[in-house]
Design a protein around this motif. Structure first.
Motif, PDB file in Angstrom:
ATOM      1  N   GLU A 167       0.855  -1.184   0.000  1.00  0.00           N
ATOM      2  CA  GLU A 167       0.000   0.000   0.000  1.00  0.00           C
ATOM      3  C   GLU A 167       0.890   1.231   0.000  1.00  0.00           C
ATOM      4  OE1 GLU A 167      -3.257   0.035  -0.132  1.00  0.00           O
ATOM      5  OE2 GLU A 167      -3.572  -2.129   0.062  1.00  0.00           O
ATOM      6  N   SER A 168       0.810   1.970  -1.105  1.00  0.00           N
ATOM      7  CA  SER A 168       1.554   3.223  -1.180  1.00  0.00           C
ATOM      8  C   SER A 168       0.644   4.357  -0.762  1.00  0.00           C
ATOM      9  CB  SER A 168       2.065   3.451  -2.599  1.00  0.00           C
ATOM     10  OG  SER A 168       0.976   3.555  -3.498  1.00  0.00           O
ATOM     11  N   LEU A 169       1.198   5.493  -0.480  1.00  0.00           N
ATOM     12  CA  LEU A 169       0.423   6.670  -0.089  1.00  0.00           C
ATOM     13  C   LEU A 169      -0.408   7.139  -1.277  1.00  0.00           C
ATOM     14  CD1 LEU A 169       3.081   8.623   1.970  1.00  0.00           C
ATOM     15  CD2 LEU A 169       1.059   7.461   2.849  1.00  0.00           C
ATOM     16  N   ASN A 170      -1.715   7.250  -1.055  1.00  0.00           N
ATOM     17  CA  ASN A 170      -2.621   7.651  -2.140  1.00  0.00           C
ATOM     18  C   ASN A 170      -3.750   8.461  -1.521  1.00  0.00           C
ATOM     19  OD1 ASN A 170      -4.020   8.006  -4.462  1.00  0.00           O
ATOM     20  ND2 ASN A 170      -4.608   5.859  -4.724  1.00  0.00           N
ATOM     21  N   LYS A 216      -9.876  11.920   0.648  1.00  0.00           N
ATOM     22  CA  LYS A 216     -10.132  10.522   0.963  1.00  0.00           C
ATOM     23  C   LYS A 216      -8.837   9.731   0.923  1.00  0.00           C
ATOM     24  CE  LYS A 216     -12.957   6.521  -0.335  1.00  0.00           C
ATOM     25  NZ  LYS A 216     -13.928   5.976  -1.290  1.00  0.00           N
ATOM     26  N   ASN A 217      -8.683   8.883   1.928  1.00  0.00           N
ATOM     27  CA  ASN A 217      -7.562   7.941   1.990  1.00  0.00           C
ATOM     28  C   ASN A 217      -7.940   6.714   1.172  1.00  0.00           C
ATOM     29  OD1 ASN A 217      -5.451   6.259   2.581  1.00  0.00           O
ATOM     30  ND2 ASN A 217      -5.889   6.121   4.776  1.00  0.00           N
ATOM     31  N   CYS A 218      -7.236   6.496   0.099  1.00  0.00           N
ATOM     32  CA  CYS A 218      -7.564   5.394  -0.811  1.00  0.00           C
ATOM     33  C   CYS A 218      -6.710   4.149  -0.539  1.00  0.00           C
ATOM     34  CB  CYS A 218      -7.401   5.842  -2.264  1.00  0.00           C
ATOM     35  SG  CYS A 218      -8.508   7.180  -2.732  1.00  0.00           S
ATOM     36  N   THR A 219      -6.154   4.038   0.624  1.00  0.00           N
ATOM     37  CA  THR A 219      -5.344   2.868   0.966  1.00  0.00           C
ATOM     38  C   THR A 219      -5.928   2.196   2.197  1.00  0.00           C
ATOM     39  OG1 THR A 219      -3.864   4.108   2.432  1.00  0.00           O
ATOM     40  CG2 THR A 219      -3.330   4.087   0.083  1.00  0.00           C
ATOM     41  N   ARG A 220      -5.328   0.998   2.482  1.00  0.00           N
ATOM     42  CA  ARG A 220      -5.787   0.249   3.645  1.00  0.00           C
ATOM     43  C   ARG A 220      -4.974   0.571   4.886  1.00  0.00           C
ATOM     44  NH1 ARG A 220      -6.018  -5.854   2.983  1.00  0.00           N
ATOM     45  NH2 ARG A 220      -3.981  -5.599   2.006  1.00  0.00           N
ATOM     46  N   ILE A 225      -5.606  12.439  11.096  1.00  0.00           N
ATOM     47  CA  ILE A 225      -5.376  11.062  10.670  1.00  0.00           C
ATOM     48  C   ILE A 225      -6.565  10.607   9.850  1.00  0.00           C
ATOM     49  CG2 ILE A 225      -5.030   8.693  11.436  1.00  0.00           C
ATOM     50  CD1 ILE A 225      -3.714   9.778  13.930  1.00  0.00           C
ATOM     51  N   LEU A 226      -6.284  10.056   8.714  1.00  0.00           N
ATOM     52  CA  LEU A 226      -7.301   9.455   7.856  1.00  0.00           C
ATOM     53  C   LEU A 226      -7.203   7.950   7.993  1.00  0.00           C
ATOM     54  CD1 LEU A 226      -7.143  11.588   4.590  1.00  0.00           C
ATOM     55  CD2 LEU A 226      -9.021  11.478   6.210  1.00  0.00           C
ATOM     56  N   GLN A 227      -8.291   7.363   8.460  1.00  0.00           N
ATOM     57  CA  GLN A 227      -8.335   5.912   8.566  1.00  0.00           C
ATOM     58  C   GLN A 227      -8.475   5.305   7.179  1.00  0.00           C
ATOM     59  OE1 GLN A 227      -7.666   4.344  11.283  1.00  0.00           O
ATOM     60  NE2 GLN A 227      -7.686   6.157  12.641  1.00  0.00           N
ATOM     61  N   PRO A 228      -8.223   3.998   7.053  1.00  0.00           N
ATOM     62  CA  PRO A 228      -8.297   3.365   5.726  1.00  0.00           C
ATOM     63  C   PRO A 228      -9.644   3.611   5.061  1.00  0.00           C
ATOM     64  CG  PRO A 228      -7.275   1.875   7.287  1.00  0.00           C
ATOM     65  CD  PRO A 228      -7.750   3.044   8.078  1.00  0.00           C
ATOM     66  N   TYR A 229      -9.565   4.053   3.837  1.00  0.00           N
ATOM     67  CA  TYR A 229     -10.728   4.302   2.979  1.00  0.00           C
ATOM     68  C   TYR A 229     -11.695   5.315   3.600  1.00  0.00           C
ATOM     69  CZ  TYR A 229      -9.164   0.396   0.184  1.00  0.00           C
ATOM     70  OH  TYR A 229      -8.426  -0.417  -0.604  1.00  0.00           O
ATOM     71  N   GLU A 230     -11.229   6.171   4.455  1.00  0.00           N
ATOM     72  CA  GLU A 230     -12.084   7.170   5.086  1.00  0.00           C
ATOM     73  C   GLU A 230     -12.017   8.459   4.277  1.00  0.00           C
ATOM     74  OE1 GLU A 230     -12.802   9.459   9.343  1.00  0.00           O
ATOM     75  OE2 GLU A 230     -10.921   8.407   8.942  1.00  0.00           O
ATOM     76  N   ALA A 231     -13.195   9.066   4.146  1.00  0.00           N
ATOM     77  CA  ALA A 231     -13.303  10.377   3.502  1.00  0.00           C
ATOM     78  C   ALA A 231     -13.604  11.403   4.574  1.00  0.00           C
ATOM     79  CB  ALA A 231     -14.392  10.389   2.442  1.00  0.00           C
ATOM     80  N   MET A 232     -12.911  12.480   4.542  1.00  0.00           N
ATOM     81  CA  MET A 232     -13.065  13.525   5.549  1.00  0.00           C
ATOM     82  C   MET A 232     -13.418  14.833   4.865  1.00  0.00           C
ATOM     83  SD  MET A 232     -10.340  15.020   8.338  1.00  0.00           S
ATOM     84  CE  MET A 232     -10.312  13.490   9.283  1.00  0.00           C
ATOM     85  N   GLU A 243       8.971   9.108   3.115  1.00  0.00           N
ATOM     86  CA  GLU A 243       8.372   9.573   4.359  1.00  0.00           C
ATOM     87  C   GLU A 243       7.088  10.352   4.099  1.00  0.00           C
ATOM     88  OE1 GLU A 243      11.019  11.788   6.689  1.00  0.00           O
ATOM     89  OE2 GLU A 243       9.659  12.007   8.388  1.00  0.00           O
ATOM     90  N   THR A 244       7.105  11.234   3.148  1.00  0.00           N
ATOM     91  CA  THR A 244       5.934  12.063   2.870  1.00  0.00           C
ATOM     92  C   THR A 244       5.705  12.151   1.373  1.00  0.00           C
ATOM     93  OG1 THR A 244       7.275  14.067   2.860  1.00  0.00           O
ATOM     94  CG2 THR A 244       6.223  13.467   4.946  1.00  0.00           C
ATOM     95  N   VAL A 245       4.432  12.427   1.046  1.00  0.00           N
ATOM     96  CA  VAL A 245       4.021  12.702  -0.327  1.00  0.00           C
ATOM     97  C   VAL A 245       3.247  14.005  -0.309  1.00  0.00           C
ATOM     98  CG1 VAL A 245       2.681  11.912  -2.309  1.00  0.00           C
ATOM     99  CG2 VAL A 245       3.959  10.271  -0.924  1.00  0.00           C
ATOM    100  N   CYS A 246       3.475  14.835  -1.271  1.00  0.00           N
ATOM    101  CA  CYS A 246       2.863  16.167  -1.325  1.00  0.00           C
ATOM    102  C   CYS A 246       1.822  16.201  -2.444  1.00  0.00           C
ATOM    103  CB  CYS A 246       3.930  17.232  -1.556  1.00  0.00           C
ATOM    104  SG  CYS A 246       3.252  18.906  -1.692  1.00  0.00           S
TER     105      CYS A 246
END
Length: 1761
Positions: free
Chosen positions: A770-773, A800-804, A829-836, A869-872
């Motif tokens: 699972e990559s950062l998406n 939305k966090n599109c990863t697990r 913090i975005l939980q897996p597959y959570e949309a905020m 470490e981070t993705v922008c």
């Protein structure tokens, strides 16, 4: 089903059934003929013939049955046509229950339809039976209309109805149905009498009301059609989600309607929760439940069995959502979409939950057994705890048997929140030091490690005792690489200084330690890493092994025969620099043995061992774990150890062995097990290890061996790879993989059980990196609508966090944009597959367009140095700053009149025409205007309330603000509403920044009404209107009604029963008298009709509340038994209903009129008084004192209205004070004579220098019963002050009274006097009302009062009044009555009598001509109304009565009994006249009885119109014919008021009004007449000398003598010609001081006047034009010599005569009369419709039909004496 039906072949049977429908024959019951029952005869209503043929007779039988309980008789008539006939009509008699069959024969002659009937006749009436013969024709029967249930849009609703073939032919029909309806079947065939069911399908696309017609075409030869009305209603559905048992979270509209949270759920379990879908609409709503599709890999842990359903109208649908988590610690989020039919509405349900597993821990990380002797054993307790509520499967990876360390329960289940104490036994087999690091495997948790160590001594060998510090030093030394050296070498190095010990006691190499770097320390590694990277199961190891054994696992396979099993060679390798000794722990009786049991291995050498397997049974599984310990040889005895730090623990060696002895063909043991394996690995970042556990439970009774072929799946690591499971036990596996990318990878791992390929379980798992998406809404674009400068606008933006894997986000906004742009939250913090949904706020500060950028940085919650470490991610924001204003749709809003204290609401529409939303604050300023402009009024609280004073108006939109006003006063309110645009940080604005918005005005009003008219009837019919207004104080009442109510009057706003007393308390300060006057006892009730009119603008509810109407209903025991005299008096009045009001309450709309009737019954003598409260709802309360007097019969009584009388103010110095009147009402039944005592008047005169201030012109008079009399007064003030005198008025034979007369004199030269003198009585008329009528009144007057205003003496004024006949059938005769002779001279009415036809209006001209006396004219004209029919009847009865009276006057009765033979019959009554017996020569026998004798008999106190024709008088009951009484008229009162001034006074006071009046000079003599109260004296001029005023006290005889003498003298003077000549000669006498104005030709001119033909009654002043006379004289002198002088002189004389005539008063009066009559004629013609006054002038000039003219006779010329 419909789709399947349409998709089948048309030739199939299914299609035929669908298309043609199912048909059925009608039952006999349904085909039954309709019958009717007519007066007990049951018979069919229609007799029909079907299927008949030409030329053949067809007979049908008509059955008549008697269903009545009596015998019926009837007859009948044959059919009228010749095609139907029956037997000859005969009477029919039917007994109860009997039937009769009547044959009807039908004989057709042509092919057409026939219809006839047969009629039956009974005593009660007739009835008929229809006979009808019809031709065969197609006919279908189905309902005229079908109502379908309400249906949701895009849903389907259906209903069926029957189609019946009631014709005689096979009928084919098909339907034409408009959309969205269609029929099934659309085409069908029906046999005669058959029926099929047709289904109507309704599938709407839009919400609407449908009422359409579907056409059914049927018939073969001739197409016929019939329609059916299809009615249906479609509505849009509205669904709302509600989570059962949980409060709804604050979520944004349009994002997530609700959230279902499962919380933490134990791994491997399933939790179910319910969600309710509410249908807020009135139609059933079908819906679909779908999971949000996501292309990424995910294990769906949420599930719902319902994929579609129907939510009933106003009902709910319950959905069950299940949550079954698989991975411990994972937070799961998913979304379900509830979609209505047609995808019109989508509601998103968010479901969340997390997985929790066991939390197992060991209380000790090591267990120290110290030392024991060989052959002994030692037990220690090891505690294991589970702090979670999830049960935990645990397993210690140690052999069950044959180990030095053994546990009583090496595997088991640890329940939630429990602690288990395990027994660990240390049983050494060799005298060495033992150490074994044992792993505790836990399902769904990382493994736990514990160190078991102890030392065994024997008699010969006593190794060093192993302690916990040695293990710690060993681990540190291992990191530093010093454990590969034996203790003796290490000790030597210590001695040599090559090594040294650190502060903890561990060893370290000196040369390898830099000055700036600390030595390596041991660190605790991850237990899962330690478990897998041991250097044995994998190629990687944390530390290189000191000793290893090969192989670690071995399968002997099938060992047959038993005694020929090959031993297994073992190789033990020593990797250290010292010699080691290996000891194998062997248990006696084990099938697996190691040889040799002990062996020494030199440094870096290997040694071979053999494992001998000796099975004892066939067809059996064998498995075991061999345990061995290797240690440095030098450690055998503690004497060999010089330094404690050099002690090294032993190394444990294990070998797992398996074998079986199943013969070929024999089946292996069938394994019974449960395998708990996940489907996927826990998500991790790419290039990161992921682990999971697997549980294998042995549920059978035999041993299970297992082995994993790890070579089949190189991407997986499994540990342990082989082993065995005892019955009831379990084995925990750990699996590991290393995903290298984000692609999904499937792993297939075979697990073989019981050493048989047939028992292989394929384990399939998936893994994915699972990559950062992070998904940004709108492809990374955020648009703001234009925002007002300085204000903020917030909108939601979803990421939305599109990863697990959970990720941490952080927003970064440039410092320069931080004041313009902000976001909340900035990190989270975005939980897996959570949309905020995040709140972005845009606050522009300039009127420009903005293009901003923001960045979001995301990283893993647990960072890994391997992955980035981070993705922008970049977000592009577009916004605009703008300006705007607010305006009101209506800048001026008038609420009109609002009830004081009531609420009135309106709506202000605010408009925003700009491109940005505006936040506003409203403020209100109040302005109260009106007469009482006081500080208290200005300080009133705000009477306007806004629904909300602040808000936001979107761009190009409108907002509605509800405004409620509640005025507190009857004043005019003005509210100015202003607004100010505000920002969130500056919510207050100064007045300078406020802008005007709109203005609201309202007027506070109270409900009120007024009395506009009043009239009396009954005993009070003689009361004039003006007097009636004073009796009832109606002017004051109207004044009070116009005023504001006091607060105490509004305690009870509506009529309320609030008192417990018989005399309720009074909350009003107002008290008025309603005086009903007086009347004799037993007379008619006094009726007063009042006309109430609502001249206000709000409805008025009023009520007359008697004391009983205000009292609460109480039990008798609660009432006071003692009553006061006042209460008893009021109770007697209310119980006998002496006073009544009808109606007692009502409601008047604005402009509405209503009449009420007040009555006073004269049943008891005395004074009746009752307090009645006039209550106006939400308005005034006025206490009315109903009072009335009832006098004895024959009592002389004058009813005084009050004891005070106020004269009209008079200016001092008035030369001719006007006459004023004081009214007296005779309320008795006999005439009353009154006398005015003037002693006090004379005192006032003496006090004022003998000036007559008060003069009574009628000191004595007589007043008839029921009439209002007048006393004339003259008030002549001498000074500008108030005069007052108490005058006794004596009633002869009655009670006297003292009346206080008050008058005010004023100075006309002062300001106050000028104001008083300038009060002009304006001419006006007061319209009457047809609603104010008395019973029996058939006509009304158009006006109730006429005011002529201020008029000069000798002027004449006229008014027009219409008498309207409001009856539709009665002709009315009217006659005007003028009460006094003075009024008769002043007032003229034309016509005075007349007849008014039904519905006709007669104009009456009222002419007022003052008689030369200044006076206040206030009189009451009475119009008597008679019904012409009653008058005619009265005249006929009167003529008959007079005729009979004349006959009886000459009739006589002979009483001698022997004059004749005939005698009166014995039975004749005594009242009959005897039969006259006359001589034979002239005798005539009377054959008839004479009429009763004539007698006048008054009938006092009878109701109006009551006439008794016959009355018994004597005891013998003899009849007396009473004289007929005339019908009592209905009286209509017309009040006439005027103020007559002398010409001098009028000119002084009203100079500008003089030209409006014509001064009329009469020609007739003014005779002096003397009248009393009913006929007043008319005086031409009133002198102020006392001698002149003394004539007022003269008697009637004295006045008559004076009148006769003066009349004779004046008549003689007028007849004396010498006096006339003497008067003329005085014109020629010189006039001193004024001769310059004298005409020289006056004498000659006067002579010519005498010779002229001008009547003597016309006189002219000779000196009117002196200049013209001089010119004429000179002209005559110049032209006298001429011959034409005579002719010119004659013409000149005629011209002069015409000019002089035109200047005469008589001529002007004549012209005035002609014009007056002309105008009156025009008005009469206009009222009759003959002339249209508003038409063109030419229409008036057209000849009109002759009509009745009313002309006033010209006054006769003055008579000459």
């Amino acid at each position: 089903m419909l789709a399947q039906a349409h998709g089948e072949s048309q030739n199939s049977d299914a299609f035929r059934r669908l298309s043609y429908g199912c048909t059925r024959k009608l039952s006999a019951g349904k085909a039954k003929k309709k019958k009717g029952v007519f007066w007990g005869i049951e018979v069919t209503k229609t007799l029909r013939w079907h299927g008949w043929e030409l030329g053949k007779e067809t007979i049908k039988h008509l059955i008549l049955k008697n269903v009545h309980e009596k015998t019926q008789k009837l007859s009948y008539r044959c059919p009228s046509t010749r095609f139907f006939f029956t037997v000859f009509p005969q009477p029919i008699i039917l007994r109860p229950g009997m039937s009769l069959t009547l044959p009807i024969i039908f004989r057709p002659i042509e092919k057409r339809e026939y219809e006839d009937n047969i009629c039956f006749k009974k005593d009660e009436g007739e009835f008929s039976v229809t006979l009808r013969a019809t031709l065969p024709h197609p006919c279908l029967s189905f309902p005229a209309a079908v109502q379908l249930p309400a249906c949701a849009v895009h849903d389907v609703m259906e209903i069926t109805f029957p189609v019946r073939n009631i014709g005689d032919l096979v009928t084919v029909f098909h339907w034409e149905t408009p959309s969205p309806f269609y029929m099934i079947p659309n085409y069908s065939i029906l046999n005669p009498g058959a029926e099929c069911m047709v289904k109507v399908v309704f599938q709407p696309k839009v919400a609407a009301v449908y009422d359409v017609a579907a056409t059914c075409w049927f018939g073969s030869e001739e197409k016929r059609k019939r329609t059916i009305q299809l009615k249906a209603l479609s509505k849009y559905p509205y669904l709302q989600v509600n989570v059962v048992g949980e409060e709804k979270e604050d979520v944004q509209p349009g994002k997530f309607q609700d959230v279902l949270c499962f919380g933490s759920v134990p791994v491997g379990t399933t939790v179910e929760k319910c969600v309710e879908i509410f249908n807020m609409s009135v139609v059933d709503a079908p819906c679909r439940i779908e999971r949000a599709e996501d292309p990424l890999l995910q294990d769906h842990v949420f599930s719902c069995d319902v994929s579609h359903g129907i939510v009933p109208a106003k009902g709910k649908l319950v959905l069950c959502i299940r949550f079954q988590p698989q991975i411990v610690g994972e937070h799961s989020t998913d979304y379900f979409t509830i979609t209505s039919a047609g995808y019109l509405l989508q509601t998103v349900l968010k479901v969340t939950g997390s997985c929790k597993g066991p939390s197992v821990s060991l209380h000790q990380d090591s267990l120290d057994f110290d030392w024991i002797n060989l052959g002994q054993s030692l037990m220690r307790m090891l505690e294991i705890s589970n702090t979670s509520d999830v049960p935990a499967y645990y397993q210690f990876d140690i052999g069950v048997t044959g180990s030095v360390f053994s546990l009583d329960r090496p595997c088991g289940v640890l329940e939630g929140t429990t602690t288990l104490a395990l027994k660990v036994t240390f049983r050494p087999t060799h005298p060495i030091s033992y150490h074994r690091r044992v792993v505790c495997l836990v399902h769904h948790q990382e493994p736990l490690y514990v160190d078991f160590f102890g030392t065994c001594h024997s008699d010969t060998a006593k190794p060093a005792i192993l302690q916990a510090r040695h293990l710690s030093w060993y681990r540190t030394n291992t990191v530093r690489g010093l454990t590969f050296y034996p203790p003796d070498i290490v000790s030597a190095m210590l001695k040599d200084g090559q090594l040294q010990m650190d502060e903890k006691g561990a060893l370290m190499l000196l040369p390898e330690i830099p000055q700036d770097k600390r030595p390596k320390e041991y660190f605790e590694v991850d237990s899962m890493t330690e478990y897998f990277y041991d250097g044995e199961t994998s190629d990687m190891a944390l530390f290189p092994p000191h000793v290893n054994v090969s192989p670690r696992e071995y399968d002997f396979g099938c060992c047959l025969p038993l005694h020929k099993v090959k031993p297994l060679p073992l190789c033990v390798t020593n990797h250290t620099k010292g010699s080691i000794t290996v000891f194998w722990t062997l248990s006696h009786g084990s099938t697996f043995q190691v040889s040799p049991e002990m062996c020494d291995i030199p440094p870096l050498k290997s040694s071979a061992f053999r494992v001998i397997f000796k099975p004892t049974q066939l067809n059996t599984l064998y498995a075991a774990e061999l345990e061995g310990f290797a240690f440095y040889k030098v450690l055998r005895h503690y004497n060999n150890i010089e330094e404690d730090a050099t002690i090294c623990p032993s190394w444990c060696l294990t070998v797992k062995l398996r074998a079986h002895t199943f013969e070929e063909g024999r089946e292996h043991f069938i394994p019974q097990y449960i395998l708990d394996v996940p489907k996927t690995f826990p998500p991790v970042a790419p290039n990161t290890d992921t682990y999971c556990s697997m549980l294998l439970l042995n549920t059978g009774t035999s041993l299970i061996t297992f082995s994993v072929n790890q070579a089949a799946c190189p991407s997986l690591l499994v540990k342990p790879c082989s082993g065995y499971i005892t019955p009831g036990g379990h084995q925990i596996f750990f699996l590991s993989t290393h995903p290298v990318n984000t692609l999904s990878q499937q792993h297939s791992l075979p697990l073989q059980l019981n050493s048989h390929p047939g028992y292989t379980e394929e384990i399939v798992l998936q893994s994915c990196g699972e990559s950062l998406n992070l998904l940004l809404e709108g492809e990374g674009n955020l648009y703001f609508k234009p925002v007002y400068i300085g204000t903020s606008f917030t909108r939601m933006y979803t990421i939305k966090n599109c990863t697990r894997l959970p990720m941490v986000f952080t927003w970064k906004i440039r410092q320069s944009d931080s004041k313009i742009l902000s976001v909340s939250p900035t990190a989270g913090i975005l939980q897996p597959y959570e949309a905020m949904a995040q709140a972005w706020t845009f606050t522009p500060d300039k009127e420009i367009k903005y293009l901003l950028r923001a960045k979001v940085f995301v990283r893993r919650k647990k960072t890994d140095p391997v992955c980035p470490e981070t993705v922008c991610y970049a977000l592009r924001i577009v916004g605009e700053g703008a300006l705007g204003t607010i305006r009101a749709e209506k800048e001026h809003l008038d609420l009109g009149n609002v009830l004081v204290g009531d609420l009135q609401s309106c709506t202000i529409v605010l408009l925003n025409d700009g491109i940005c939303s505006l936040k506003y604050i409203l403020s209100v300023e109040q302005l109260i205007t009106g007469p009482p402009d006081t500080e208290e009024v200005r300080s009133d609280p705000l009477a306007l309330e806004l629904e909300y004073s602040r808000g936001t108006i979107p761009a190009r939109s409108r907002a509605f603000v509800q405004v409620t006003v509640r005025p507190a006063r009857r004043l005019h309110y003005t509210w100015s509403i202003k607004y100010a645009l505000c920002t969130p940080t500056d919510l207050t604005r100064t007045e300078e920044e406020q802008q005007p918005l709109c203005c609201i005005v309202a007027t506070g009003v109270y409900p009120t009404f007024c009395i506009t008219d009043a009239c009396s009837a009954g005993s009070g019919s003689g009361i004039s209107k003006l007097h009636l207004w004073r009796l009832f104080s109606l002017d004051i009442l109207n004044k009070y009604l116009k005023q504001d109510p006091t607060p105490s009057e509004l305690i009870y706003r509506i009529p309320t029963r609030h008192s417990t007393c018989l005399s309720p308390p009074v909350y009003t300060p107002l008290l008025l008298d309603f005086n009903f006057g007086a009347a004799p006892i037993g007379s008619e009730p006094t009726l007063v009709m009042l006309l109430l009119e609502n001249k206000g603008v709000v409805p008025v509810e009023w009520a007359f509340l008697f004391p009983s109407d205000q009292k609460l209903d109480m039990e008798h025991w609660a009432e006071d038994a003692e009553f006061s005299s006042r209460e008893l008096h009021e109770m007697r009045i209310q119980d006998n209903q002496l006073f009544s009001v009808s109606p007692k309450s009502g409601k008047l709309l604005p402009g509405q009129e209503e009449s009420i009737q007040l009555s006073h019954r004269h049943d008891f003598t005395g004074i009746d008084s009752l307090p009645v409260l006039l209550k106006v709802s939400y308005g005034r309360e006025i206490l009315l004192n109903f009072s009335g007097v009832t006098v004895e019969e024959g009592q002389q009584y004058i009813h005084f209205t009050s004891s005070k009388h106020l004269f009209t103010p008079i200016a001092i110095g008035t030369s001719h004070p006007p006459t004023q009147i004081y009214e007296l009402y005779n309320g008795g039944s006999v005439p009353v004579i009154f006398e005015v005592q003037l002693d006090e008047v004379m005192k006032i005169q003496k006090e004022n220098f003998q000036h007559p201030v008060f003069v009574c012109l009628t000191p004595r008079g007589e007043i008839p019963p029921g009439i209002t009399g007048h006393i004339e007064w003259i008030f002549s003030p001498l000074e500008a002050r108030t005069y007052m005198v108490d005058v006794p008025i004596h009633i002869l034979g009655g009670e006297s009274a003292v009346i206080t007369f008050k008058g005010e004199g004023y100075d006309p030269n002062t300001v106050e006097g000028t104001a008083s003198s300038s009060k002009v009585l304006l001419p006006s008329v007061f319209s009457g009302s047809t609603k104010l009528t008395v019973p029996g009144q058939a006509a009304t007057l158009s006006h109730r009062r006429i005011c002529f205003g201020n008029i000069p003496d000798c002027a004449k004024a006229s008014r027009l009044v219409f008498l309207n006949n409001i009856s539709e059938s009665k002709t009315v005769v009217f006659a005007w009555q003028i009460s006094t002779c003075k009024d008769k001279r002043m007032l003229q009415i034309a016509p005075e009598v007349g007849v008014v036809q039904p519905g006709e209006s007669i104009p009456c001209f009222i002419t007022l001509q003052p008689s030369g006396t200044a006076s206040f004219c206030s009189t009451d004209l009475v119009c008597e109304l008679y019904i012409q029919e009653s008058l005619a009847q009265y005249k006929r009865e009167l003529q008959e009565w007079e005729k009979e009276k004349a006959r009886q006057a000459v009739e006589f009765t002979i009483t001698e009994k022997d004059l004749g033979k005939q005698k009166s019959p014995a039975g004749r009554s005594s009242g009959s006249a005897e039969t006259e017996i006359l001589p034979e020569s002239s005798a005539v026998m009377r054959r008839y009885k004479t009429l009763p004798p004539i007698k006048n008999h008054p009938t006092p106190n009878q109701p109006a119109g009551h006439v008794d024709r016959r009355r018994l008088l004597d005891k013998e009951s003899s009849w007396v014919w009473i004289k007929p009484e005339p019908p009592k008229p209905i009286l209509l009162h017309l009040g006439v008021t005027a103020t007559a001034y002398s010409l001098e006074d009028f000119f002084n006071k009203f100079t500008s009004e003089l030209h409006k009046y014509f001064l009329f000079w009469p020609f007739s003599d003014q005779r002096l007449e003397t009248k009393f109260v009913d006929g007043r004296r008319d005086k031409n001029r009133m002198e102020m000398e006392p001698k002149r005023l003394s004539l007022a006290a003269a008697s009637k005889q004295e006045l008559q003598i004076v009148t006769d003498i003066l009349a004779g003298v004046i008549r003689g003077l007028l007849e004396n010609t010498q006096l006339h000549d003497a008067v003329r000669s005085t014109l020629d006498e010189p006039i001193p001081y004024f001769s310059q104005f004298r005409c020289a030709e006056s004498a000659e001119l006067q002579d010519r006047r005498q010779c002229s033909t001008v009547p003597s009654g016309v006189s002219a002043s000779p000196d009117l034009y002196p200049e013209k006379d001089e010119e004429r004289k000179q002209m005559r002198q110049e032209t006298s010599p001429n011959n034409d002088w005579l002719e010119i002189s004659h013409h000149e004389q005629l011209r002069e005569q015409k000019e002089m005539i035109s200047r005469q008063p008589a001529f002007r009066s004549l012209v005035e009369l002609v014009l007056e009559n002309t105008l009156q004629n025009i008005l009469i013609e206009a009222s009759c419709g003959e002339v249209v006054l508003t038409a063109q002038p030419r229409v008036i000039a057209l000849p009109s039909s002759p009509s009745q003219r009313i002309t006033s006779p010209a006054p006769p010329p003055p008579s000459r004496a």
